[in-house]
Write a protein that holds these residues in place. Structure first.
Motif, PDB file in Angstrom:
ATOM      1  N   ALA A 169       0.835  -1.203   0.000  1.00 54.31           N
ATOM      2  CA  ALA A 169       0.000   0.000   0.000  1.00 54.31           C
ATOM      3  C   ALA A 169       0.871   1.254   0.000  1.00 54.31           C
ATOM      4  O   ALA A 169       0.569   2.227  -0.695  1.00 54.31           O
ATOM      5  N   ALA A 170       1.959   1.225   0.742  1.00 56.74           N
ATOM      6  CA  ALA A 170       2.877   2.381   0.771  1.00 56.74           C
ATOM      7  C   ALA A 170       3.559   2.563  -0.575  1.00 56.74           C
ATOM      8  O   ALA A 170       3.746   3.696  -1.035  1.00 56.74           O
ATOM      9  N   LEU A 171       3.928   1.476  -1.212  1.00 56.96           N
ATOM     10  CA  LEU A 171       4.570   1.573  -2.523  1.00 56.96           C
ATOM     11  C   LEU A 171       3.592   2.100  -3.576  1.00 56.96           C
ATOM     12  O   LEU A 171       3.970   2.899  -4.436  1.00 56.96           O
ATOM     13  N   VAL A 172       2.339   1.658  -3.515  1.00 63.71           N
ATOM     14  CA  VAL A 172       1.325   2.160  -4.443  1.00 63.71           C
ATOM     15  C   VAL A 172       1.101   3.648  -4.207  1.00 63.71           C
ATOM     16  O   VAL A 172       1.062   4.442  -5.145  1.00 63.71           O
ATOM     17  N   LYS A 173       0.987   4.018  -2.947  1.00 59.16           N
ATOM     18  CA  LYS A 173       0.716   5.412  -2.589  1.00 59.16           C
ATOM     19  C   LYS A 173       1.838   6.329  -3.034  1.00 59.16           C
ATOM     20  O   LYS A 173       1.596   7.402  -3.569  1.00 59.16           O
ATOM     21  N   GLY A 174       3.064   5.906  -2.829  1.00 61.28           N
ATOM     22  CA  GLY A 174       4.184   6.783  -3.139  1.00 61.28           C
ATOM     23  C   GLY A 174       4.147   8.026  -2.265  1.00 61.28           C
ATOM     24  O   GLY A 174       3.522   8.036  -1.205  1.00 61.28           O
ATOM     25  N   HIS A 175       4.773   9.079  -2.690  1.00 59.82           N
ATOM     26  CA  HIS A 175       4.736  10.321  -1.910  1.00 59.82           C
ATOM     27  C   HIS A 175       4.380  11.513  -2.797  1.00 59.82           C
ATOM     28  O   HIS A 175       4.968  12.576  -2.739  1.00 59.82           O
ATOM     29  N   TYR A 206       4.308   2.163   7.279  1.00 60.13           N
ATOM     30  CA  TYR A 206       5.133   3.283   7.729  1.00 60.13           C
ATOM     31  C   TYR A 206       6.625   3.008   7.652  1.00 60.13           C
ATOM     32  O   TYR A 206       7.417   3.939   7.521  1.00 60.13           O
ATOM     33  N   VAL A 207       7.029   1.761   7.714  1.00 61.50           N
ATOM     34  CA  VAL A 207       8.451   1.457   7.483  1.00 61.50           C
ATOM     35  C   VAL A 207       8.816   1.809   6.040  1.00 61.50           C
ATOM     36  O   VAL A 207       9.832   2.450   5.783  1.00 61.50           O
ATOM     37  N   VAL A 208       7.962   1.414   5.098  1.00 64.13           N
ATOM     38  CA  VAL A 208       8.234   1.742   3.696  1.00 64.13           C
ATOM     39  C   VAL A 208       8.183   3.254   3.481  1.00 64.13           C
ATOM     40  O   VAL A 208       9.030   3.818   2.786  1.00 64.13           O
ATOM     41  N   VAL A 209       7.209   3.929   4.082  1.00 64.06           N
ATOM     42  CA  VAL A 209       7.134   5.392   3.960  1.00 64.06           C
ATOM     43  C   VAL A 209       8.391   6.036   4.519  1.00 64.06           C
ATOM     44  O   VAL A 209       8.974   6.939   3.904  1.00 64.06           O
ATOM     45  N   ASP A 226      11.165   9.579   3.881  1.00 63.76           N
ATOM     46  CA  ASP A 226      11.586  10.366   5.049  1.00 63.76           C
ATOM     47  C   ASP A 226      12.968   9.971   5.547  1.00 63.76           C
ATOM     48  O   ASP A 226      13.239  10.010   6.749  1.00 63.76           O
ATOM     49  N   ASP A 227      13.827   9.555   4.654  1.00 63.49           N
ATOM     50  CA  ASP A 227      15.219   9.223   4.987  1.00 63.49           C
ATOM     51  C   ASP A 227      15.356   8.242   6.157  1.00 63.49           C
ATOM     52  O   ASP A 227      16.293   8.331   6.938  1.00 63.49           O
ATOM     53  N   GLY A 228      14.411   7.329   6.296  1.00 60.17           N
ATOM     54  CA  GLY A 228      14.498   6.288   7.315  1.00 60.17           C
ATOM     55  C   GLY A 228      14.130   6.723   8.718  1.00 60.17           C
ATOM     56  O   GLY A 228      14.385   5.999   9.672  1.00 60.17           O
ATOM     57  N   HIS A 229      13.502   7.875   8.879  1.00 54.16           N
ATOM     58  CA  HIS A 229      13.128   8.366  10.209  1.00 54.16           C
ATOM     59  C   HIS A 229      11.766   7.812  10.627  1.00 54.16           C
ATOM     60  O   HIS A 229      10.757   8.526  10.609  1.00 54.16           O
ATOM     61  N   LEU A 230      11.755   6.544  11.009  1.00 58.86           N
ATOM     62  CA  LEU A 230      10.503   5.863  11.343  1.00 58.86           C
ATOM     63  C   LEU A 230       9.792   6.529  12.520  1.00 58.86           C
ATOM     64  O   LEU A 230       8.573   6.708  12.481  1.00 58.86           O
ATOM     65  N   VAL A 231      10.509   6.917  13.550  1.00 55.19           N
ATOM     66  CA  VAL A 231       9.876   7.529  14.721  1.00 55.19           C
ATOM     67  C   VAL A 231       9.162   8.814  14.317  1.00 55.19           C
ATOM     68  O   VAL A 231       8.030   9.076  14.743  1.00 55.19           O
ATOM     69  N   HIS A 232       9.792   9.606  13.468  1.00 55.35           N
ATOM     70  CA  HIS A 232       9.167  10.842  12.985  1.00 55.35           C
ATOM     71  C   HIS A 232       7.894  10.529  12.193  1.00 55.35           C
ATOM     72  O   HIS A 232       6.849  11.173  12.382  1.00 55.35           O
ATOM     73  N   VAL A 233       7.967   9.553  11.319  1.00 55.98           N
ATOM     74  CA  VAL A 233       6.803   9.166  10.507  1.00 55.98           C
ATOM     75  C   VAL A 233       5.672   8.676  11.407  1.00 55.98           C
ATOM     76  O   VAL A 233       4.512   9.051  11.222  1.00 55.98           O
ATOM     77  N   LEU A 234       5.991   7.862  12.400  1.00 59.33           N
ATOM     78  CA  LEU A 234       4.963   7.361  13.315  1.00 59.33           C
ATOM     79  C   LEU A 234       4.346   8.501  14.122  1.00 59.33           C
ATOM     80  O   LEU A 234       3.124   8.540  14.326  1.00 59.33           O
ATOM     81  N   ARG A 235       5.157   9.421  14.575  1.00 56.73           N
ATOM     82  CA  ARG A 235       4.661  10.559  15.347  1.00 56.73           C
ATOM     83  C   ARG A 235       3.724  11.416  14.485  1.00 56.73           C
ATOM     84  O   ARG A 235       2.666  11.829  14.928  1.00 56.73           O
TER      85      ARG A 235
END
Length: 189
Positions: free
Chosen positions: A18-24, A72-75, A80-89
């Motif tokens: 779903a993240a890959l389909v969505k893209g950014h 969110y890992v893929v996002v 987001d340059d691998g900033h998972l905590v930022h993405v989750l927040r």
């Protein structure tokens, strides 16, 4: 245990895809990636494998959590340059929503599995209704005061129209199969 691992694996894969389909980017891909119905169906499908509503709720929560984690890992990696905590927040609204929707739809899936006389038809009807209702909620978000803040991304209307049409077609299929199953009705002469 193998069922649980299977639910987790499928949910993680769904979230990542779903993240890959969505893209950014905005547009059709963004809208498809933001459709709520597939996320609700992940929990419902997990709950269908449970024998009790409590187990269905737990499986629904686990499936939703795994799907969100995969997403969110893929996002985080792709946008987001691998900033998972930022993405989750930044997306905690959707994480908290999953804490509610996952158990509710998981429990409902378990209930359907135990109570429905024709589980495939019941599931088809639920899927159809979710597909029909989501576009109505999206339209309502543009009309009802205060809802615009909840649903704020750029939307592609044709995606929601296609979703509603698919829902109507599935509902028609469920009703048609119900009519076939009940047999012909006799009319008095």
């Amino acid at each position: 245990m193998s069922r649980l691992l299977g639910v987790i694996a499928v949910a993680l894969l769904f979230g990542a895809l779903a993240a890959l389909v969505k893209g950014h980017h905005d547009g059709v891909r963004d809208t498809i990636g933001n459709l709520s119905t597939p996320w609700l169906l992940i929990a419902l499908a997990a709950g269908l494998h449970a024998r009790t509503r409590l187990r269905g709720a737990v499986l629904g929560l686990i499936a939703t959590g795994a799907a969100l984690l995969g997403f969110y890992v893929v996002v985080a990696v792709t946008a987001d340059d691998g900033h998972l905590v930022h993405v989750l927040r930044e997306n905690r609204r959707w994480l908290f929503s999953g804490l509610v929707s996952g158990p509710v739809l998981g429990a409902f899936g378990a209930w359907l599995n135990r109570r429905a006389t024709d589980v495939p038809r019941a599931v088809t009807t639920v899927i159809a209704l979710l597909l029909i209702l989501e576009p109505l909620v999206i339209v309502s978000a543009r009309i009802v005061p205060g809802w615009r803040e909840v649903i704020h991304w750029h939307l592609s209307a044709p995606v929601y129209i296609a979703e509603a049409v698919l829902g109507i077609a599935l509902l028609g299929l469920a009703l048609w199969s119900s009519r076939l199953r009940s047999g012909p009705t006799s009319t008095p002469s």
